[in-house]
Each structure stands twice: as structure tokens, then as C-alpha cells.
Design a protein around this motif. Structure first.
Motif, PDB file in Angstrom:
ATOM      1  N   PRO A  86       0.847  -1.207   0.000  1.00  0.00           N
ATOM      2  CA  PRO A  86       0.000   0.000   0.000  1.00  0.00           C
ATOM      3  C   PRO A  86       0.878   1.251   0.000  1.00  0.00           C
ATOM      4  O   PRO A  86       1.901   1.301   0.680  1.00  0.00           O
ATOM      5  CB  PRO A  86      -0.789  -0.118   1.306  1.00  0.00           C
ATOM      6  CG  PRO A  86      -0.759  -1.570   1.644  1.00  0.00           C
ATOM      7  CD  PRO A  86       0.556  -2.093   1.138  1.00  0.00           C
ATOM      8  N   GLY A  87       0.506   2.219  -0.785  1.00  0.00           N
ATOM      9  CA  GLY A  87       1.264   3.463  -0.843  1.00  0.00           C
ATOM     10  C   GLY A  87       2.372   3.465  -1.882  1.00  0.00           C
ATOM     11  O   GLY A  87       2.901   4.521  -2.231  1.00  0.00           O
ATOM     12  N   GLU A  88       2.747   2.288  -2.383  1.00  0.00           N
ATOM     13  CA  GLU A  88       3.762   2.214  -3.438  1.00  0.00           C
ATOM     14  C   GLU A  88       3.154   2.745  -4.733  1.00  0.00           C
ATOM     15  O   GLU A  88       1.981   2.518  -5.030  1.00  0.00           O
ATOM     16  CB  GLU A  88       4.193   0.757  -3.612  1.00  0.00           C
ATOM     17  CG  GLU A  88       5.389   0.562  -4.517  1.00  0.00           C
ATOM     18  CD  GLU A  88       5.819  -0.905  -4.592  1.00  0.00           C
ATOM     19  OE1 GLU A  88       6.837  -1.176  -5.235  1.00  0.00           O
ATOM     20  OE2 GLU A  88       5.125  -1.765  -4.000  1.00  0.00           O
ATOM     21  N   SER A  89       3.942   3.481  -5.503  1.00  0.00           N
ATOM     22  CA  SER A  89       3.388   4.052  -6.726  1.00  0.00           C
ATOM     23  C   SER A  89       3.007   2.939  -7.697  1.00  0.00           C
ATOM     24  O   SER A  89       3.687   1.901  -7.789  1.00  0.00           O
ATOM     25  CB  SER A  89       4.394   4.999  -7.392  1.00  0.00           C
ATOM     26  OG  SER A  89       5.352   4.286  -8.137  1.00  0.00           O
ATOM     27  N   VAL A 144      -4.470  -1.761  -9.444  1.00  0.00           N
ATOM     28  CA  VAL A 144      -4.611  -0.372  -9.894  1.00  0.00           C
ATOM     29  C   VAL A 144      -5.500   0.401  -8.932  1.00  0.00           C
ATOM     30  O   VAL A 144      -5.166   1.509  -8.495  1.00  0.00           O
ATOM     31  CB  VAL A 144      -5.182  -0.315 -11.336  1.00  0.00           C
ATOM     32  CG1 VAL A 144      -5.608   1.103 -11.691  1.00  0.00           C
ATOM     33  CG2 VAL A 144      -4.151  -0.823 -12.334  1.00  0.00           C
ATOM     34  N   ALA A 145      -6.648  -0.189  -8.582  1.00  0.00           N
ATOM     35  CA  ALA A 145      -7.586   0.499  -7.689  1.00  0.00           C
ATOM     36  C   ALA A 145      -6.963   0.738  -6.319  1.00  0.00           C
ATOM     37  O   ALA A 145      -7.081   1.843  -5.751  1.00  0.00           O
ATOM     38  CB  ALA A 145      -8.869  -0.331  -7.554  1.00  0.00           C
ATOM     39  N   ARG A 146      -6.284  -0.274  -5.773  1.00  0.00           N
ATOM     40  CA  ARG A 146      -5.683  -0.138  -4.440  1.00  0.00           C
ATOM     41  C   ARG A 146      -4.585   0.917  -4.426  1.00  0.00           C
ATOM     42  O   ARG A 146      -4.527   1.758  -3.539  1.00  0.00           O
ATOM     43  CB  ARG A 146      -5.132  -1.485  -3.985  1.00  0.00           C
ATOM     44  CG  ARG A 146      -4.598  -1.454  -2.547  1.00  0.00           C
ATOM     45  CD  ARG A 146      -4.201  -2.825  -2.066  1.00  0.00           C
ATOM     46  NE  ARG A 146      -3.076  -3.367  -2.811  1.00  0.00           N
ATOM     47  CZ  ARG A 146      -3.117  -4.489  -3.529  1.00  0.00           C
ATOM     48  NH1 ARG A 146      -4.228  -5.180  -3.616  1.00  0.00           N
ATOM     49  NH2 ARG A 146      -2.049  -4.908  -4.171  1.00  0.00           N
ATOM     50  N   GLN A 147      -3.720   0.874  -5.432  1.00  0.00           N
ATOM     51  CA  GLN A 147      -2.593   1.814  -5.435  1.00  0.00           C
ATOM     52  C   GLN A 147      -3.049   3.252  -5.685  1.00  0.00           C
ATOM     53  O   GLN A 147      -2.421   4.191  -5.212  1.00  0.00           O
ATOM     54  CB  GLN A 147      -1.553   1.411  -6.480  1.00  0.00           C
ATOM     55  CG  GLN A 147      -0.983  -0.005  -6.329  1.00  0.00           C
ATOM     56  CD  GLN A 147      -0.517  -0.347  -4.935  1.00  0.00           C
ATOM     57  OE1 GLN A 147      -1.011  -1.278  -4.303  1.00  0.00           O
ATOM     58  NE2 GLN A 147       0.438   0.400  -4.413  1.00  0.00           N
ATOM     59  N   LEU A 148      -4.158   3.413  -6.405  1.00  0.00           N
ATOM     60  CA  LEU A 148      -4.657   4.759  -6.698  1.00  0.00           C
ATOM     61  C   LEU A 148      -5.711   5.217  -5.694  1.00  0.00           C
ATOM     62  O   LEU A 148      -6.143   6.376  -5.735  1.00  0.00           O
ATOM     63  CB  LEU A 148      -5.240   4.816  -8.115  1.00  0.00           C
ATOM     64  CG  LEU A 148      -4.259   4.559  -9.267  1.00  0.00           C
ATOM     65  CD1 LEU A 148      -4.986   4.676 -10.596  1.00  0.00           C
ATOM     66  CD2 LEU A 148      -3.086   5.539  -9.213  1.00  0.00           C
ATOM     67  N   LEU A 153     -14.440  -0.906  -9.486  1.00  0.00           N
ATOM     68  CA  LEU A 153     -15.419  -0.734 -10.559  1.00  0.00           C
ATOM     69  C   LEU A 153     -15.450   0.688 -11.114  1.00  0.00           C
ATOM     70  O   LEU A 153     -16.256   0.993 -11.993  1.00  0.00           O
ATOM     71  CB  LEU A 153     -16.813  -1.128 -10.070  1.00  0.00           C
ATOM     72  CG  LEU A 153     -17.004  -2.619  -9.787  1.00  0.00           C
ATOM     73  CD1 LEU A 153     -18.408  -2.879  -9.251  1.00  0.00           C
ATOM     74  CD2 LEU A 153     -16.749  -3.450 -11.039  1.00  0.00           C
ATOM     75  N   SER A 154     -14.581   1.552 -10.608  1.00  0.00           N
ATOM     76  CA  SER A 154     -14.563   2.928 -11.107  1.00  0.00           C
ATOM     77  C   SER A 154     -14.060   2.967 -12.544  1.00  0.00           C
ATOM     78  O   SER A 154     -13.313   2.087 -12.999  1.00  0.00           O
ATOM     79  CB  SER A 154     -13.660   3.802 -10.234  1.00  0.00           C
ATOM     80  OG  SER A 154     -12.296   3.425 -10.391  1.00  0.00           O
ATOM     81  N   LEU A 155     -14.482   3.994 -13.267  1.00  0.00           N
ATOM     82  CA  LEU A 155     -14.036   4.175 -14.649  1.00  0.00           C
ATOM     83  C   LEU A 155     -12.512   4.255 -14.716  1.00  0.00           C
ATOM     84  O   LEU A 155     -11.875   3.645 -15.587  1.00  0.00           O
ATOM     85  CB  LEU A 155     -14.657   5.453 -15.223  1.00  0.00           C
ATOM     86  CG  LEU A 155     -14.242   5.811 -16.656  1.00  0.00           C
ATOM     87  CD1 LEU A 155     -14.732   4.762 -17.640  1.00  0.00           C
ATOM     88  CD2 LEU A 155     -14.760   7.198 -17.025  1.00  0.00           C
ATOM     89  N   ARG A 156     -11.917   4.953 -13.766  1.00  0.00           N
ATOM     90  CA  ARG A 156     -10.462   5.145 -13.783  1.00  0.00           C
ATOM     91  C   ARG A 156      -9.722   3.808 -13.670  1.00  0.00           C
ATOM     92  O   ARG A 156      -8.799   3.525 -14.446  1.00  0.00           O
ATOM     93  CB  ARG A 156     -10.043   6.081 -12.641  1.00  0.00           C
ATOM     94  CG  ARG A 156      -8.579   6.475 -12.699  1.00  0.00           C
ATOM     95  CD  ARG A 156      -8.219   7.414 -11.576  1.00  0.00           C
ATOM     96  NE  ARG A 156      -6.840   7.851 -11.680  1.00  0.00           N
ATOM     97  CZ  ARG A 156      -6.157   8.419 -10.693  1.00  0.00           C
ATOM     98  NH1 ARG A 156      -6.758   8.643  -9.527  1.00  0.00           N
ATOM     99  NH2 ARG A 156      -4.905   8.781 -10.873  1.00  0.00           N
ATOM    100  N   ALA A 157     -10.129   2.962 -12.731  1.00  0.00           N
ATOM    101  CA  ALA A 157      -9.460   1.677 -12.536  1.00  0.00           C
ATOM    102  C   ALA A 157      -9.653   0.762 -13.737  1.00  0.00           C
ATOM    103  O   ALA A 157      -8.716   0.098 -14.187  1.00  0.00           O
ATOM    104  CB  ALA A 157      -9.971   1.006 -11.268  1.00  0.00           C
TER     105      ALA A 157
END
Length: 198
Positions: A86-89, A144-148, A153-157
Motif C-alpha cells: 500500500p502506498g507504493e506508486s 490499480v484500484a488499491r494503489q490509486l 469498478l470505477s471508470l479510472r481503474a
């Protein structure tokens, strides 16, 4: 016929050991030399020194031979993605995963190059392996969702995960035809380009 293409001695009965990655590499070399469409499964069985039924047990079709051997790469990718802190780019997680997944022996790298070069000239083969690529999607979306810090289910992820997958595969197709080095630096360069887009 080169020594590496020479058929193995034929044995009666059930073969003691069949190395699917070796069989796939023999097939890929044969496809390059004799043509994909012109090669039959019987040709590959004879070349590998195994029975037709044994070959079909491991590879039910010629497209399966092309995609054969991808499992270790996918496994290493899964392990590296699952180990993301968690928190890693996200960029760093992906670079580490790509580098780990494409750490392979010379014969496996040769098979990967031949496999991708064949897909570039026979696009229908790509569709045969979509299920193998789709197996990565769920885990990639989660990472992707966790790191961001967004919902899976978001459009971004969802869109970013598909963009990453597409960029990686496009880079690999380019690598197979244009670069003599290992694949990881090319895929990392593609990821750098993707993450540079604003």
C-alpha cells in the motif's frame, strides 16, 4: 534440419516425461521454417518424438501450441502484482512486475519472441489467447484500484487497467520484431510513455 530440430527417439507406451515448453518451442521453430498453415499437429508430434494423443493432451490445437509456455510468465506477474505494498506508486509496482515476469532462460525468451512475431503476422492467434490475458485483468484492476485509492469498478481503474494491458502487449509485439535485447526494458519504456500522458 538443425540438431535442435531433430526428432527425439520414439518410445513405445506412455512417455515418461513431456516438457510442454520444449514441445512448444520446437513447434514455433517449425512454424517459422515451414509455415504455420502448412504445419500439422502430426508434424509436431513426429518432431517432438511423442504420440499424437499425447500431444493433444497438452495442446488441443495449433493456437494452443503458440500460446504454450505463457503460464510461468503469468505466474511471476501475478506474484509480483500480489506483493504490491500500500502506498507504493502504481508505476513502480508495474515496473517490478514486468521485470520479474520476463526474467527467463534464453530458450523461453526465444519462444516468447517467436510466439509474438507469429501473432503479429497471424492476428487471429491473438484471439485464441484472450482468455489467458483476461485471467490477469481481475488482479490488475484490484492492484490499480488499491494503489490509486479508487474503487475497482470505477471508470479510472477499469480503463487504466485495460490501457496498461494494451500498452504491454503492443510493446511486446514491437519487441519481437524490432529489438534484439530482453523484453522487459521495452515494456517498461511503453509504461513510461503511458504514464507520461496527461
Amino acid at each position: 534440419m538443425t540438431p535442435s530440430d531433430a526428432p527425439a527417439p520414439r518410445r513405445r507406451g506412455r512417455p515418461a516425461d513431456v516438457d510442454p515448453e520444449r514441445v512448444a518451442l520446437l513447434a514455433l521453430r517449425h512454424f517459422d521454417e515451414h509455415g504455420y498453415e502448412q504445419t500439422t499437429m502430426d508434424d509436431i508430434a513426429r518432431l517432438a518424438g511423442i504420440g499424437r494423443r499425447t500431444l493433444f493432451r497438452y495442446f488441443p490445437s495449433k493456437p494452443a501450441l503458440v500460446w504454450g509456455g505463457i503460464e510461468p510468465v503469468v505466474g511471476r506477474l501475478h506474484d509480483a502484482l500480489a506483493a504490491a505494498e500500500p502506498g507504493e506508486s502504481l508505476h513502480d509496482v508495474l515496473v517490478r512486475a514486468v521485470t520479474a515476469s520476463f526474467r527467463m532462460e534464453p530458450e523461453a525468451e526465444e519462444a516468447t519472441r517467436r510466439r509474438l512475431a507469429l501473432m503479429a503476422t497471424h492476428p487471429g492467434l491473438i484471439g485464441s489467447g484472450l482468455s489467458a490475458m483476461a485471467a490477469n485483468r481481475g488482479l490488475l484492476v484490484e492492484v490499480v484500484a488499491r494503489q490509486l485509492g479508487v474503487e475497482p469498478l470505477s471508470l479510472r481503474a477499469q480503463v487504466l487497467s485495460d490501457a496498461i494491458t494494451s500498452a504491454n502487449f503492443s510493446a511486446l509485439l514491437w519487441w519481437a520484431r524490432h529489438d534484439d535485447g530482453p523484453p522487459a526494458p521495452v515494456v517498461v519504456a511503453a509504461l513510461d510513455e503511458l504514464f507520461a500522458v496527461r
